[in-house]
Design an enzyme around this catalytic site. Structure first.
Site, PDB file in Angstrom:
ATOM      1  N   SER A   1      27.365  54.822  -1.548  1.00 20.60           N
ATOM      2  CA  SER A   1      27.433  53.460  -1.088  1.00 20.60           C
ATOM      3  C   SER A   1      28.766  52.789  -1.463  1.00 20.60           C
ATOM      4  CB  SER A   1      26.194  52.786  -2.100  1.00 20.60           C
ATOM      5  OG  SER A   1      26.571  51.286  -2.000  1.00 20.60           O
TER       6      SER A   1
ATOM      7  N   MET B   1      20.296  43.448   3.367  1.00 17.53           N
ATOM      8  CA  MET B   1      19.800  42.543   2.117  1.00 17.53           C
ATOM      9  C   MET B   1      20.016  41.154   2.456  1.00 17.53           C
ATOM     10  SD  MET B   1      20.715  44.809  -1.216  1.00 17.53           S
ATOM     11  CE  MET B   1      21.983  45.505  -0.442  1.00 17.53           C
TER      12      MET B   1
ATOM     13  N   MET C   1      13.679  50.407  -3.454  1.00 13.13           N
ATOM     14  CA  MET C   1      14.780  50.237  -4.273  1.00 13.13           C
ATOM     15  C   MET C   1      14.487  50.497  -5.901  1.00 13.13           C
ATOM     16  SD  MET C   1      17.375  48.609  -2.669  1.00 13.13           S
ATOM     17  CE  MET C   1      18.281  48.175  -4.206  1.00 13.13           C
TER      18      MET C   1
ATOM     19  N   HIS D   1      26.264  54.669   3.084  1.00 11.31           N
ATOM     20  CA  HIS D   1      25.587  53.503   2.655  1.00 11.31           C
ATOM     21  C   HIS D   1      26.260  52.260   2.651  1.00 11.31           C
ATOM     22  CE1 HIS D   1      21.698  52.096   1.289  1.00 11.31           C
ATOM     23  NE2 HIS D   1      22.492  51.142   0.360  1.00 11.31           N
TER      24      HIS D   1
ATOM     25  N   ASP E   1      25.984  48.358   2.315  1.00  7.01           N
ATOM     26  CA  ASP E   1      25.289  47.051   1.792  1.00  7.01           C
ATOM     27  C   ASP E   1      25.505  45.745   2.202  1.00  7.01           C
ATOM     28  OD1 ASP E   1      23.213  48.569  -0.102  1.00  7.01           O
ATOM     29  OD2 ASP E   1      25.132  49.038  -1.207  1.00  7.01           O
TER      30      ASP E   1
ATOM     31  N   ASP F   1      17.559  53.625  -4.111  1.00  8.93           N
ATOM     32  CA  ASP F   1      18.929  53.122  -3.885  1.00  8.93           C
ATOM     33  C   ASP F   1      19.107  52.260  -5.386  1.00  8.93           C
ATOM     34  OD1 ASP F   1      21.281  51.737  -3.592  1.00  8.93           O
ATOM     35  OD2 ASP F   1      20.373  50.729  -1.762  1.00  8.93           O
TER      36      ASP F   1
ATOM     37  N   MET G   1      25.028  41.823   2.319  1.00  8.92           N
ATOM     38  CA  MET G   1      24.254  40.960   1.386  1.00  8.92           C
ATOM     39  C   MET G   1      24.625  39.602   1.832  1.00  8.92           C
ATOM     40  SD  MET G   1      25.162  42.337  -2.265  1.00  8.92           S
ATOM     41  CE  MET G   1      24.645  44.248  -2.594  1.00  8.92           C
TER      42      MET G   1
ATOM     43  N   HIS H   1      21.983  48.791   4.994  1.00 10.88           N
ATOM     44  CA  HIS H   1      20.959  48.284   4.206  1.00 10.88           C
ATOM     45  C   HIS H   1      21.186  46.952   4.167  1.00 10.88           C
ATOM     46  CE1 HIS H   1      19.280  47.987  -0.090  1.00 10.88           C
ATOM     47  NE2 HIS H   1      18.534  47.414   0.731  1.00 10.88           N
TER      48      HIS H   1
HETATM   49  C1  DX5 Z   1      22.310  47.523  -4.744  1.00  9.73           C
HETATM   50  C2  DX5 Z   1      22.553  48.270  -3.641  1.00  9.73           C
HETATM   51  C3  DX5 Z   1      23.075  49.623  -3.768  1.00  9.73           C
HETATM   52  C4  DX5 Z   1      24.272  49.704  -4.972  1.00  9.73           C
HETATM   53  C5  DX5 Z   1      23.793  50.723  -5.788  1.00  9.73           C
HETATM   54  O1  DX5 Z   1      21.444  46.379  -4.266  1.00  9.73           O
HETATM   55  O2  DX5 Z   1      21.542  48.019  -2.531  1.00  9.73           O
HETATM   56  O3  DX5 Z   1      23.191  50.237  -2.646  1.00  9.73           O
HETATM   57  O4  DX5 Z   1      25.366  49.824  -4.069  1.00  9.73           O
HETATM   58  O5  DX5 Z   1      25.004  51.137  -6.688  1.00  9.73           O
HETATM   59  P1  DX5 Z   1      24.539  52.005  -8.087  1.00  9.73           P
HETATM   60  O6  DX5 Z   1      24.530  53.452  -7.382  1.00  9.73           O
HETATM   61  O7  DX5 Z   1      26.016  51.754  -8.883  1.00  9.73           O
HETATM   62  O8  DX5 Z   1      23.505  51.493  -8.757  1.00  9.73           O
HETATM   63 ZN    ZN Z   2      21.889  49.533  -0.810  1.00 11.71          ZN
END
Ligand code: DX5
Ligand code: ZN
Length: 216
Positions: A7, A67, A136, A32, A34, A174, A36, A65
């Site tokens: 990620s 969010m 999650m 990955h 993310d 994740d 947001m 992903h």
């Molecule tokens: C959290 C994200 C993850 C995040 C995971 O909401 O969706 O993808 O980057 O980070 P680690 O592996 O550090 O928990």
């Molecule tokens: Zn994620």
């Protein structure tokens, strides 16, 4: 097949291209990303300009992903950025089936994500239509949190359902996946492993290789 999806949320954004090349050279299969919106989750991360730039730098499967609230609004743009997999949250969709339609229309792999407290029964009817279920393993929105233990029970239950229905759906986990928790996640039945801090903090190549070795 087991796949590692580092990620980039935990990467150094001023050095992103080089850090992506490191995980790619070390053998990671997915990347990955993310996205947001500061609404579905409290934080804001990055959006289309970053996805577009990342696409130009890598041949890894781009695992996006979302969010964000009402993610259907953004699926065409994310597809245009070159995503290979688009995952939407069941909790964020006004019409989950329609969101999956939009992803499938672009011939991309479709994922549906569930927050820790969301029951897997949300997936009952959509499961045969999707390629990946994202469980999650922390509250969404932040890297570096500790894995919520009961989420692995969800992985175990979902794996059993997938097998009993003769499906091939991937299970992605994740959040909070590190060298201590990885084996438990695999043992529960996850086969797509997201790791942010565990990969990008420290020696990126070495971390990637070590994770892949455990996943063999
Ligand atoms: C959290 C994200 C993850 C995040 C995971 O909401 O969706 O993808 O980057 O980070 P680690 O592996 O550090 O928990
Ligand atoms: Zn994620």
């Amino acid at each position: 097949m087991n796949c590692l999806s580092p990620s980039i949320l935990a990467a150094d954004f001023t050095d992103l291209g080089r850090q992506i090349a490191l995980v790619e050279q070390a053998g990671a299969q997915y990347l990955h990303c993310d996205v947001m919106d500061g609404w579905f989750v409290p934080n804001i991360s990055f959006g289309m300009p970053v996805l577009e730039s990342v696409r130009k730098k890598t041949n890894l499967m781009m695992d996006v992903h979302l969010m964000v609230e009402d993610p259907a609004r953004y699926i065409p743009d994310v597809a245009d950025c070159g995503a290979d997999i688009i995952t939407v949250h069941a909790e964020a969709c006004r019409d989950l089936n329609h969101a999956v339609d939009l992803i499938k229309e672009r011939d991309l792999l479709a994922g549906v994500a569930l927050n820790p407290a969301t029951p897997i029964s949300q997936l009952t009817y959509i499961l045969p239509r999707i390629d990946m279920a994202l469980i999650m393993t922390v509250n969404p929105g932040l890297g570096g949190q500790a894995l919520v233990p009961y989420t692995l029970d969800k992985v175990r239950d979902l794996k059993e359902i997938i097998q009993s229905r003769g499906l091939k759906t991937d299970i992605e986990v994740d959040g909070g996946i590190n060298f201590k928790t990885l084996e438990r996640a695999l043992g529960a039945g996850a086969n797509v492993i997201v790791a942010g801090s565990a990969v990008f903090h420290g020696d990126i190549e070495e971390n990637t290789k070590r994770m892949l070795e455990i996943m063999k």
